[in-house]
Design an enzyme around this catalytic site. Structure first.
Site, PDB file in Angstrom:
ATOM      1  N   GLY A 181      46.344  34.942  37.265  1.00  0.00           N
ATOM      2  CA  GLY A 181      45.105  34.892  37.868  1.00  0.00           C
ATOM      3  C   GLY A 181      43.824  34.447  37.216  1.00  0.00           C
ATOM      4  O   GLY A 181      44.102  33.720  36.166  1.00  0.00           O
TER       5      GLY A 181
ATOM      6  N   GLY B 112      39.579  34.428  36.739  1.00  0.00           N
ATOM      7  CA  GLY B 112      38.152  35.273  36.779  1.00  0.00           C
ATOM      8  C   GLY B 112      37.348  34.227  36.926  1.00  0.00           C
ATOM      9  O   GLY B 112      37.258  32.885  36.601  1.00  0.00           O
ATOM     10  N   ARG B 113      35.638  34.645  36.647  1.00  0.00           N
ATOM     11  CA  ARG B 113      34.832  33.793  36.200  1.00  0.00           C
ATOM     12  C   ARG B 113      34.906  32.863  35.243  1.00  0.00           C
ATOM     13  O   ARG B 113      34.497  31.653  35.103  1.00  0.00           O
ATOM     14  CB  ARG B 113      33.599  34.570  36.235  1.00  0.00           C
TER      15      ARG B 113
ATOM     16  N   GLY C 255      37.568  33.169  32.881  1.00  0.00           N
ATOM     17  CA  GLY C 255      38.801  32.850  32.062  1.00  0.00           C
ATOM     18  C   GLY C 255      40.104  32.908  32.963  1.00  0.00           C
ATOM     19  O   GLY C 255      40.059  33.080  34.121  1.00  0.00           O
TER      20      GLY C 255
ATOM     21  N   VAL D  25      44.151  34.075  33.348  1.00  0.00           N
ATOM     22  CA  VAL D  25      45.011  35.058  32.885  1.00  0.00           C
ATOM     23  C   VAL D  25      46.432  34.600  32.912  1.00  0.00           C
ATOM     24  O   VAL D  25      46.687  33.951  34.037  1.00  0.00           O
ATOM     25  CB  VAL D  25      44.995  36.384  33.629  1.00  0.00           C
TER      26      VAL D  25
ATOM     27  N   LYS E  41      44.573  37.136  28.647  1.00  0.00           N
ATOM     28  CA  LYS E  41      43.240  36.609  29.367  1.00  0.00           C
ATOM     29  C   LYS E  41      42.676  35.704  28.460  1.00  0.00           C
ATOM     30  O   LYS E  41      42.003  36.179  27.271  1.00  0.00           O
ATOM     31  CB  LYS E  41      42.445  37.699  29.747  1.00  0.00           C
TER      32      LYS E  41
ATOM     33  N   ASP F 269      32.015  49.929  37.055  1.00  0.00           N
ATOM     34  CA  ASP F 269      32.532  49.067  38.038  1.00  0.00           C
ATOM     35  C   ASP F 269      33.666  49.449  38.704  1.00  0.00           C
ATOM     36  O   ASP F 269      34.694  48.855  38.713  1.00  0.00           O
ATOM     37  CB  ASP F 269      32.565  47.664  37.790  1.00  0.00           C
TER      38      ASP F 269
HETATM   39  N1  LIG Z   1      46.346  43.037  32.792  1.00  0.00           N
HETATM   40  C1  LIG Z   1      46.707  42.019  33.827  1.00  0.00           C
HETATM   41  N2  LIG Z   1      47.710  42.025  34.243  1.00  0.00           N
HETATM   42  C2  LIG Z   1      47.989  41.223  35.446  1.00  0.00           C
HETATM   43  N3  LIG Z   1      47.237  40.668  36.211  1.00  0.00           N
HETATM   44  C3  LIG Z   1      45.807  40.562  35.784  1.00  0.00           C
HETATM   45  C4  LIG Z   1      45.506  41.419  34.406  1.00  0.00           C
HETATM   46  N4  LIG Z   1      44.148  41.578  34.314  1.00  0.00           N
HETATM   47  C5  LIG Z   1      43.674  40.452  35.136  1.00  0.00           C
HETATM   48  N5  LIG Z   1      44.838  40.053  36.066  1.00  0.00           N
HETATM   49  C6  LIG Z   1      44.747  39.129  37.244  1.00  0.00           C
HETATM   50  O1  LIG Z   1      43.864  38.111  36.933  1.00  0.00           O
HETATM   51  C7  LIG Z   1      42.896  37.934  37.751  1.00  0.00           C
HETATM   52  C8  LIG Z   1      41.646  37.718  37.164  1.00  0.00           C
HETATM   53  O2  LIG Z   1      41.065  38.663  36.114  1.00  0.00           O
HETATM   54  P1  LIG Z   1      39.935  38.564  35.218  1.00  0.00           P
HETATM   55  O3  LIG Z   1      39.553  39.921  34.625  1.00  0.00           O
HETATM   56  O4  LIG Z   1      39.720  37.312  34.573  1.00  0.00           O
HETATM   57  O5  LIG Z   1      38.634  38.305  36.505  1.00  0.00           O
HETATM   58  P2  LIG Z   1      38.130  39.396  37.511  1.00  0.00           P
HETATM   59  O6  LIG Z   1      37.811  40.681  36.811  1.00  0.00           O
HETATM   60  O7  LIG Z   1      39.096  39.210  38.764  1.00  0.00           O
HETATM   61  O8  LIG Z   1      36.709  38.408  37.688  1.00  0.00           O
HETATM   62  P3  LIG Z   1      35.410  38.330  36.774  1.00  0.00           P
HETATM   63  O9  LIG Z   1      35.801  38.832  35.476  1.00  0.00           O
HETATM   64  O10 LIG Z   1      35.205  37.039  37.113  1.00  0.00           O
HETATM   65  O11 LIG Z   1      34.559  39.296  37.795  1.00  0.00           O
HETATM   66  C9  LIG Z   1      42.727  39.233  38.644  1.00  0.00           C
HETATM   67  O12 LIG Z   1      42.044  39.067  39.696  1.00  0.00           O
HETATM   68  C10 LIG Z   1      44.143  39.785  38.300  1.00  0.00           C
HETATM   69  O13 LIG Z   1      44.612  39.458  39.563  1.00  0.00           O
END
Ligand SMILES: Nc1ncnc2c1ncn2[C@@H]1O[C@H](COP(=O)(O)OP(=O)(O)OP(=O)(O)O)[C@@H](O)[C@H]1O
Length: 274
Positions: free
Chosen positions: A16, A18-19, A21, A23, A38, A132
């Protein structure tokens, strides 16, 4: 990659983004278990506020660790370029995927609400408001156990200190957050109420075409149960929804009151399960 992370874990595929990082799935040869890592690229942090948010997220995750329904942070590694957070791996579909596909029976919805409210109660007991709560942040591990995740917007409210600042996601945000007043941890109960409504109805309780329209609908907080959708939903479920989606914060249920509500304690037994 940080030396410590390389020593303790084998990094596998990306799962995955995010903004800030990426994962990855990772493997601990010591425990023989898989985790999620992450990795935050510190160059993408624009200013000191971004940096503070990130530090706060890691600290709050450590503060609320120790509950089976809250995502656990296992290890943190940092070098000049990256911050790596190793946490529970949640590789089943998240609640967003699940509610996008179909309407839940009351028993199915209660099976989500009980562990979700347990997780929120644990956070509130430790003086942390998540701020959130939404389906995308409700993950499930390989054994289908619910894990509340993403503490990037969380804040501490202990010692009676109220909170300020507009955080959250339009459909799920509580009216007192939008109106710019001080607020307390009951904002999480509101958001969980929105999730319960969506699970049972397939649509959000407060709807609009744009973010501004959604905010207006949330501020009006005119909770309706259209007969077409709610004819087979039990009075107990509607009663709980009214108490969670109550605009008057002093009358809105606390998380402990939600956990004691008959719809939750009975597991919504015998309701709309056809
Ligand atoms: N513990 C985890 N196990 C499996 N997949 C995960 C886990 N945490 C996050 N992910 C996956 O990684 C993606 C990115 O997660 P991350 O927390 O970096 O960003 P986000 O919360 O989706 O967005 P942002 O932090 O940018 O608002 C998530 O959408 C999810 O699909």
């Amino acid at each position: 990659m940080s030396e410590g992370l390389k020593r303790d874990y084998q990094l596998c595929e990306e799962i995955g983004r995010g903004r800030f990082g990426t994962v990855f799935r990772c493997f601990s040869p010591e425990s023989g278990e898989f985790f999620a890592c992450k990795s935050i690229d510190k160059r993408l942090l624009l200013d000191s506020i971004d940096r503070e948010c990130l530090d706060k997220e890691a600290k709050i995750m450590q503060l609320v660790s120790g509950n089976p329904n809250v995502i656990q942070i296992i290890d943190v590694y940092e070098d000049d370029s990256y911050l790596h957070m190793v946490m529970d791996l949640c590789d089943s579909s998240d609640l967003y995927d699940r509610v996008s596909k179909r309407i839940f029976s009351e028993t199915e919805a209660a099976a989500v609400m009980s562990p979700l409210m347990e997780a929120i109660e644990h956070c509130h007991r430790h003086g942390v408001a998540h701020r959130d709560i939404k389906p995308d942040n409700i993950l499930f591990d390989g054994r289908n156990r619910l894990k509340l995740s993403d503490f990037g917007s969380a804040d501490c409210f202990s010692d009676g200190r109220s909170m300020r600042g507009i955080v959250g996601t339009p459909y799920y945000v509580a009216p007192e957050v939008i109106s710019g007043r001080d607020y307390n941890e009951k904002v999480d109960v509101w958001s969980a109420g929105v999730i319960l409504y969506i699970m049972l109805a397939g649509i959000p309780p407060f709807y609009g075409e744009s973010a501004a329209d959604i905010f207006e609908a949330v501020l009006r907080a005119n909770l309706r149960f259209p007969t077409r959708i709610f004819h087979s939903v039990s009075p107990a479920a509607k009663d709980l929804l009214r108490r969670m989606l109550c605009k008057d914060v002093s009358r809105r249920f606390s998380v402990e009151q939600v956990l004691r509500h008959p719809w939750i304690t009975s597991g919504a037994e015998g309701r709309r399960d056809q």
